[in-house]
Design a protein around this motif. Structure first.
Motif, PDB file in Angstrom:
ATOM      1  N   GLU A 182       0.827  -1.201   0.000  1.00 48.08           N
ATOM      2  CA  GLU A 182       0.000   0.000   0.000  1.00 48.08           C
ATOM      3  C   GLU A 182       0.864   1.255   0.000  1.00 48.08           C
ATOM      4  O   GLU A 182       1.853   1.350   0.716  1.00 48.08           O
ATOM      5  N   THR A 277       2.479  14.641   6.518  1.00 47.41           N
ATOM      6  CA  THR A 277       2.466  15.476   7.709  1.00 47.41           C
ATOM      7  C   THR A 277       3.631  16.458   7.711  1.00 47.41           C
ATOM      8  O   THR A 277       3.434  17.656   7.541  1.00 47.41           O
ATOM      9  N   TYR A 313       8.081   9.467  14.853  1.00 50.90           N
ATOM     10  CA  TYR A 313       7.353   8.811  13.773  1.00 50.90           C
ATOM     11  C   TYR A 313       7.998   7.494  13.365  1.00 50.90           C
ATOM     12  O   TYR A 313       7.330   6.528  13.016  1.00 50.90           O
ATOM     13  N   HIS A 320       0.092  -0.195  13.015  1.00 45.27           N
ATOM     14  CA  HIS A 320      -0.756  -0.654  11.916  1.00 45.27           C
ATOM     15  C   HIS A 320      -0.895  -2.170  11.907  1.00 45.27           C
ATOM     16  O   HIS A 320      -1.626  -2.718  11.089  1.00 45.27           O
ATOM     17  N   SER A 338       3.463   6.061  20.169  1.00 42.45           N
ATOM     18  CA  SER A 338       2.360   6.827  19.604  1.00 42.45           C
ATOM     19  C   SER A 338       1.793   7.805  20.622  1.00 42.45           C
ATOM     20  O   SER A 338       1.376   8.906  20.273  1.00 42.45           O
ATOM     21  N   LEU A 341       4.002  10.691  20.742  1.00 37.58           N
ATOM     22  CA  LEU A 341       3.958  11.413  19.467  1.00 37.58           C
ATOM     23  C   LEU A 341       2.894  12.502  19.455  1.00 37.58           C
ATOM     24  O   LEU A 341       3.021  13.502  18.759  1.00 37.58           O
ATOM     25  N   SER A 345       3.251  16.475  17.862  1.00 39.11           N
ATOM     26  CA  SER A 345       2.287  16.769  16.807  1.00 39.11           C
ATOM     27  C   SER A 345       1.494  18.015  17.166  1.00 39.11           C
ATOM     28  O   SER A 345       1.223  18.860  16.320  1.00 39.11           O
ATOM     29  N   GLY A 386      -5.705   9.554  15.860  1.00 38.97           N
ATOM     30  CA  GLY A 386      -4.700   8.549  15.504  1.00 38.97           C
ATOM     31  C   GLY A 386      -4.082   7.941  16.747  1.00 38.97           C
ATOM     32  O   GLY A 386      -3.873   6.730  16.826  1.00 38.97           O
ATOM     33  N   MET A 389      -6.438   5.539  18.209  1.00 39.04           N
ATOM     34  CA  MET A 389      -6.516   4.320  17.402  1.00 39.04           C
ATOM     35  C   MET A 389      -5.272   3.456  17.553  1.00 39.04           C
ATOM     36  O   MET A 389      -5.302   2.257  17.307  1.00 39.04           O
ATOM     37  N   ASN A 395      -7.860  -0.006  18.930  1.00 36.22           N
ATOM     38  CA  ASN A 395      -7.582  -0.560  17.611  1.00 36.22           C
ATOM     39  C   ASN A 395      -8.382  -1.821  17.351  1.00 36.22           C
ATOM     40  O   ASN A 395      -8.787  -2.098  16.216  1.00 36.22           O
ATOM     41  N   THR A 404     -11.044   3.679  10.188  1.00 35.62           N
ATOM     42  CA  THR A 404      -9.738   4.011   9.627  1.00 35.62           C
ATOM     43  C   THR A 404      -9.904   4.933   8.418  1.00 35.62           C
ATOM     44  O   THR A 404      -9.174   5.916   8.273  1.00 35.62           O
ATOM     45  N   TRP A 415      -6.858  18.060   6.470  1.00 36.98           N
ATOM     46  CA  TRP A 415      -5.547  18.654   6.759  1.00 36.98           C
ATOM     47  C   TRP A 415      -4.744  18.851   5.476  1.00 36.98           C
ATOM     48  O   TRP A 415      -4.485  19.982   5.057  1.00 36.98           O
TER      49      TRP A 415
HETATM   50  C1  HEM Z   1       0.070  11.450  15.680  1.00 37.55           C
HETATM   51  C2  HEM Z   1      -0.542  11.277  14.652  1.00 37.55           C
HETATM   52  C3  HEM Z   1      -1.187  10.026  14.149  1.00 37.55           C
HETATM   53  C4  HEM Z   1      -1.262   8.769  14.694  1.00 37.55           C
HETATM   54  C5  HEM Z   1      -0.712   8.284  16.014  1.00 37.55           C
HETATM   55  C6  HEM Z   1      -1.973   7.958  13.760  1.00 37.55           C
HETATM   56  C7  HEM Z   1      -2.294   6.648  13.969  1.00 37.55           C
HETATM   57  C8  HEM Z   1      -2.945   5.851  13.073  1.00 37.55           C
HETATM   58  C9  HEM Z   1      -3.476   4.557  13.339  1.00 37.55           C
HETATM   59  C10 HEM Z   1      -3.415   3.853  14.685  1.00 37.55           C
HETATM   60  C11 HEM Z   1      -4.021   4.093  12.206  1.00 37.55           C
HETATM   61  C12 HEM Z   1      -4.803   2.821  12.005  1.00 37.55           C
HETATM   62  C13 HEM Z   1      -3.991   1.629  11.792  1.00 37.55           C
HETATM   63  C14 HEM Z   1      -4.875   0.444  11.570  1.00 37.55           C
HETATM   64  O1  HEM Z   1      -5.671   0.087  12.443  1.00 37.55           O
HETATM   65  O2  HEM Z   1      -4.763  -0.136  10.503  1.00 37.55           O
HETATM   66  C15 HEM Z   1      -3.822   5.080  11.201  1.00 37.55           C
HETATM   67  C16 HEM Z   1      -4.173   4.950   9.895  1.00 37.55           C
HETATM   68  C17 HEM Z   1      -3.912   5.924   8.936  1.00 37.55           C
HETATM   69  N1  HEM Z   1      -3.563   7.225   9.195  1.00 37.55           N
HETATM   70 FE1  HEM Z   1      -3.010   7.990  10.935  1.00 37.55          FE
HETATM   71  N2  HEM Z   1      -2.309   8.700  12.677  1.00 37.55           N
HETATM   72  C18 HEM Z   1      -1.858   9.978  12.886  1.00 37.55           C
HETATM   73  C19 HEM Z   1      -2.010  11.041  12.040  1.00 37.55           C
HETATM   74  C20 HEM Z   1      -2.359  10.935  10.718  1.00 37.55           C
HETATM   75  C21 HEM Z   1      -2.395  12.045   9.818  1.00 37.55           C
HETATM   76  C22 HEM Z   1      -2.098  13.490  10.137  1.00 37.55           C
HETATM   77  C23 HEM Z   1      -2.713  11.545   8.614  1.00 37.55           C
HETATM   78  C24 HEM Z   1      -2.829  12.406   7.384  1.00 37.55           C
HETATM   79  C25 HEM Z   1      -3.164  12.313   6.330  1.00 37.55           C
HETATM   80  C26 HEM Z   1      -2.885  10.092   8.766  1.00 37.55           C
HETATM   81  C27 HEM Z   1      -3.171   9.187   7.789  1.00 37.55           C
HETATM   82  C28 HEM Z   1      -3.425   7.862   7.981  1.00 37.55           C
HETATM   83  C29 HEM Z   1      -3.652   6.933   6.919  1.00 37.55           C
HETATM   84  C30 HEM Z   1      -3.564   7.226   5.417  1.00 37.55           C
HETATM   85  C31 HEM Z   1      -3.973   5.710   7.521  1.00 37.55           C
HETATM   86  C32 HEM Z   1      -4.406   4.434   6.817  1.00 37.55           C
HETATM   87  C33 HEM Z   1      -3.343   3.464   6.651  1.00 37.55           C
HETATM   88  C34 HEM Z   1      -3.930   2.241   5.966  1.00 37.55           C
HETATM   89  O3  HEM Z   1      -3.995   2.259   4.748  1.00 37.55           O
HETATM   90  O4  HEM Z   1      -4.320   1.324   6.665  1.00 37.55           O
HETATM   91  N3  HEM Z   1      -2.681   9.771  10.076  1.00 37.55           N
HETATM   92  N4  HEM Z   1      -3.180   6.163  11.756  1.00 37.55           N
END
Ligand code: HEM
Ligand code: HEM
Lengths: 565, 322
Positions: A182, A277, A313, A320, A338, A341, A345, A386, A389, A395, A404, A415
């Protein structure tokens, strides 16, 4: 003032491009898949065109060019941002409608959701996002360094090379050419091009910084640098793979099993962290204070925020892969980092918001600033979300659900795209030397449509995600499932329609914005405005000795203006 | 640029300036510092309690082969195993209610239906509906389970057995029955197939060419009655369907009947014995009967309410056969 013909730079570029041309030719010649042959041909064509134009430009007599910022490449990048933005949002809306009404897959292999989805993600992240970053980073690094962009050809190679990479990606997916990783779907040959481009990008950036006329490097540039260095590393390691032959596009990852998964998500999360980011924070740090006309709230917070973000980061990709074959300790480490983090952030959130102190009244009259302020809000929400999560118990609820997807688009639409829209409304008049955008009212329409779009999208996905997750997990007292999977699909249907509707609003808003900016670029009555600030390069300092003869070693006739004297 | 005092906030700038941008020399606000301390503290608690940091182990020096285990002895696998054991326990108690009783007995018990109908319906939607439809009425290629026309057996034990071992499935005890490919394997020529199809059209009460059907009758007797029985009424011992009713697995047009005769048929129902618990298969058998009875009752009501409803007489092909 004279400018050298950039001979050394040109030869280096040609030497680096030649192998790619040969590779393209070989793929076109040996390839047995239509799409691969097309890709090989396209690579060969573009690279040979690049080589020829570099030769032709080099043989031109050295020209006198005015000492000024190089904005041509920025203008081209802005246009590409618009084109990819349209493709990305349009395809996003299409797949959103497909999810709501599966008949829209129209039973053809090429239009199947699974193949179209990466077209969306690649177009928005690497098409829309990266072109916007190229445009703004090139603009910011020149202005805040008071130096012309390094390289005569390299900036253009960066722009077109990168767009070639994105085209190779999205044109391959419908025909099944994908690595299945991905956010890194393009196959090995496209990855090589991206690597080449990235190194060139990094060079342009460093060389420009190295000849800056300011003593300090502005905070926006720190973020861009982090983004450039981190992505070079991530891209390289994640894409280590062995191609099976020149006949087929397929390659196999060097890693296997859970190590492969961990590499993928180490990349994946840092793609989010640095591509979506850190780099956009760089954009924020320039355009928000500019638009607000206020100093940055706190320099020290900026430093803590930057180093915290960059350090942390790298640790958190494992969130994930909670509850997978990944060892417990890796999961917990990712989870704990996290939590920390969140704080760096939010340093950006503090700095973004409090910089608006003394400028809040401008939000009422300036939709572009409103976009930026809302971008900070969404950034705050999605990082907070995030972090929640990333906690294993949460999660367990959110993973594999639309939650998600809601989180992704709060970040992406709210953003990434909002900060881009806000910045573009400032950038376009500046680089095309216009007084302002064509219409503030259209800007406002774009703002409200986009905001309603995100809220509908994210609201629908939160509801849908939590509903489906709870339904999956509900047992009756006898230990039997209370709902069948198909029941959750039924329950999702209204939310999917809402999401598609929200996405379509967002798309319409984007089209209004693009139209507005198009009229700004091509006004009925052209207005010429002077550049914001004249260029005062620092002629003596040059890091990159090999290329000092490059166009930028401007033999300035002015008295050297030493830094901060 | 000089350090200056910002009139709005009263803070000094740092004295740096880029393209008109300045920064305030503001101290890091206390809520931020507090947040940082709290976040690190939370992370530290996780590190102490849970498996977290990798380290070098003494026996495999100098490789990193071990990790801190945490004070509460948590592991995902342990947790899953515990939860699964708990679930198995609950289910075992529940299952007794089905495995200890005769299916016919359960079918006759209205209480059983009341208590278990909802969960059985979920089971059906989860496992069976993709072929047989959510309303159990089937769809092209997959039989209707509510029409009271059974390929194999219509009583609850028979249905249970079909569910358990499947039809033409990979299980050794699977029911098996297939229709030969008369055309493809050259047992009949094209004209003969044409005639026999016309005959099937006739006995199922559809439009047909009488002459051809007459010729087909003989062929039917010769090639088909072994399975489909005299007059095409079907045989539950080998799964040959009844051809005289208006229920079809493969739609029953001339074209699809022709395909059936030419290419043969061997539809597959998977066996569930490896995937479902015994009690679950029993619930499903009951469910099929419960819903079938409901639909039959509903039909009966509809029929009664329709004044002068005429049941179309079907030709059963007797005259040709005798
Ligand atoms: C401190 C900041 C952040 C944390 C700790 C965080 C954490 C997470 C977590 C835990 C997941 C879900 C993982 C899963 O269950 O599969 C996730 C997915 C995702 N986050 Fe964040 N996130 C943050 C900020 C952001 C920001 C600012 C964006 C901006 C665009 C972003 C974009 C995504 C994307 C694209 C996914 C999907 C990944 C996938 O394809 O499964 N995240 N994030
Ligand atoms: C008009 C606007 C948009 C619409 C309608 C839209 C729609 C969608 C849909 C339907 C999906 C698939 C969700 C699924 O598989 O369940 C998706 C995935 C995704 N979109 Fe968008 N999108 C839009 C804009 C954007 C933008 C601007 C970005 C990034 C800058 C973005 C980034 C992503 C990502 C990263 C994923 C994959 C998420 C994951 O795998 O967890 N989208 N989008």
């Amino acid at each position: 003032m004279r400018i050298s013909s950039g001979k050394i730079e040109g030869y280096i570029l040609i030497l680096m491009t030649l192998p790619l041309m040969v590779l393209g030719g070989a793929l076109a010649f040996y390839g047995k898949e239509g799409a691969l042959v097309f890709h090989g041909g396209l690579i060969a064509l573009v690279t040979s065109y690049a080589i020829i134009s570099i030769f032709r430009k080099m043989s031109e007599p050295a020209q006198n060019i005015p000492l000024e910022y190089n904005d041509g490449v920025i203008r081209a990048a802005v246009i590409m941002t618009g084109i990819w933005g349209f493709i990305g949002f349009f395809v996003g809306s299409v797949i959103a409608w497909q999810l709501a009404f599966p008949d829209l897959n129209i039973d053809l292999p090429w239009t199947n959701f699974a193949r179209v989805r990466p077209v969306h993600t690649t177009s928005v992240i690497f098409g829309f996002g990266a072109n916007a970053l190229i445009a703004t980073s090139f603009y910011i690094v020149q202005r805040t360094s008071r130096a012309r962009l390094a390289g005569r050809f390299t900036p253009w190679m960066v722009l077109w090379g990168w767009n070639l990479f994105v085209i190779l990606g999205v044109s391959g997916y419908p025909f099944g050419i994908t690595q299945g990783r991905e956010y890194a779907e393009p196959e090995w040959y496209a990855d090589l091009i991206a690597l080449f481009v990235w190194v060139a990008y990094l060079w342009v950036f460093l060389a420009t910084l190295s000849r800056r006329a300011e003593r300090h490097i502005y905070v926006a540039n720190w973020y861009f640098l982090a983004f450039l260095i981190a992505f070079a590393m991530l891209h390289t390691f994640n894409n280590l793979a062995i191609p099976i032959s020149l006949e087929y596009a397929k390659s196999y990852s060097l890693f296997s099993g859970v190590k492969d998964a961990m590499t993928q998500w180490w990349y994946g999360h840092n793609a989010v962290g640095f591509f979506l980011t850190a780099s956009f924070v760089g954009m924020l740090y320039y355009f928000l204070p500019k638009a607000a006309g206020r100093p940055i709230y706190s320099y020290r917070l900026g430093i803590i925020g930057f180093w915290g973000l960059v350090f942390l980061y790298m640790w958190v990709g494992s969130h994930h892969l909670h509850y997978t074959a990944l060892p417990d300790w890796v999961q917990v480490l990712g989870m704990s980092m996290s939590v920390i983090l969140l704080i760096p952030s939010w340093a950006v959130v503090f700095n973004g918001f409090f910089t608006l102190n003394g400028a809040w009244h401008k939000l009422r009259v300036d939709p572009a600033l409103r976009f930026m302020a809302l971008a900070v809000c969404f950034y705050a929400i999605s990082t907070l979300e995030g972090v929640f999560m990333a906690m294993k118990p949460v999660n367990a609820l959110s993973h594999y659900t639309d939650w998600t997807i809601g989180h992704v688009h709060a970040g992406a639409l709210g953003w990434v795209a909002f900060i881009t829209f806000g910045s573009m409304y400032k950038l376009v008049p500046w680089v095309w030397h216009r007084e302002g955008t064509y219409s503030k009212r259209l800007e406002a329409w774009h703002f409200w449509l986009a905001l309603s779009g995100v809220l509908i999208y994210v609201g629908a996905m939160w509801n849908s995600g939590i509903t489906q997750s709870l339904m999956w997990q509900t047992y009756n007292p006898d230990g039997q499932f209370a709902f069948a999977f198909i029941d959750t699909v039924d329950a999702m249907h209204p939310y999917y329609i809402a999401r598609a509707f929200g996405g379509t609003l967002y798309l319409i808003g984007f089209c209004l914005g693009a139209y507005n900016l198009w009229l700004t670029i091509h006004p009925r009555t052209p207005i010429q405005m002077p550049d914001q600030q004249e260029l005062k390069p620092l002629p003596t300092v040059n890091l990159n000795k090999a290329t000092v003869k490059s166009p930028m070693s401007v033999k300035a006739t002015e008295t050297p203006t030493g830094p901060a004297e | 640029m000089e350090v200056r005092r910002d009139p709005v906030t009263g803070e000094n700038t740092t004295g740096h300036e880029w393209d008109g941008l300045e920064e305030l020399d503001k101290n890091v606000p206390w809520p931020f510092k507090l947040g940082l301390v709290i976040a690190i503290a939370i992370a530290a608690v996780m590190w102490v309690m849970l498996p977290s940091w990798p380290h070098i182990s003494s026996d495999k020096w100098p490789y990193v082969t071990d990790y801190t285990k945490g004070t509460i002895g948590y592991s995902d696998r342990g947790r899953v195993a515990r939860n699964l054991a708990l679930l198995a326990d609950t289910q075992a108690k529940f299952d007794k209610r089905f495995t200890d009783r005769d299916l016919k007995d359960l079918l006759a018990d209205p209480e059983a239906r009341k208590s278990y109908f909802a969960a059985a319906a979920t089971l059906f939607r989860e496992n069976c509906a993709m072929c047989h439809g959510r309303k159990i009425t089937g769809r092209p290629r997959f039989p209707n389970l509510a029409d009271n026309q059974w390929l194999w057996s219509g009583d609850v034990d028979g249905i249970y057995e079909t569910i358990k071992y499947g039809i033409n499935s990979e299980h050794d005890d699977s029911r098996s029955g297939s229709m030969p490919a008369f055309g493809k394997d050259e047992m009949l020529d094209l004209d003969q197939i044409h005639d026999v199809v016309e005959y099937v059209m006739k006995i199922s009460g559809q439009k047909h060419l009488p002459d051809a059907a007459k010729r087909g009758a003989g062929l039917f007797k010769e090639h088909c009655v072994a399975c489909h029985q005299k007059g095409g009424v079907g045989n539950a011992n080998n799964g040959a369907p009844n051809l005289t009713d208006d229920e079809w697995i493969y739609e029953g047009h001339k074209k699809t009947v022709y395909q059936s005769v030419f290419y043969g048929r061997a539809g597959v129902m998977p066996h569930w014995v490896d995937r479902l618990r015994d009690a679950e298969m029993r619930q499903l058998a009951l469910y099929v009967k419960w819903v079938g009875a409901d639909i039959a009752a509903q039909k009966a009501v509809e029929l009664k309410n329709k004044p002068e409803s005429k049941v179309t007489e079907k030709l059963d092909g007797k005259d040709e056969d005798e």
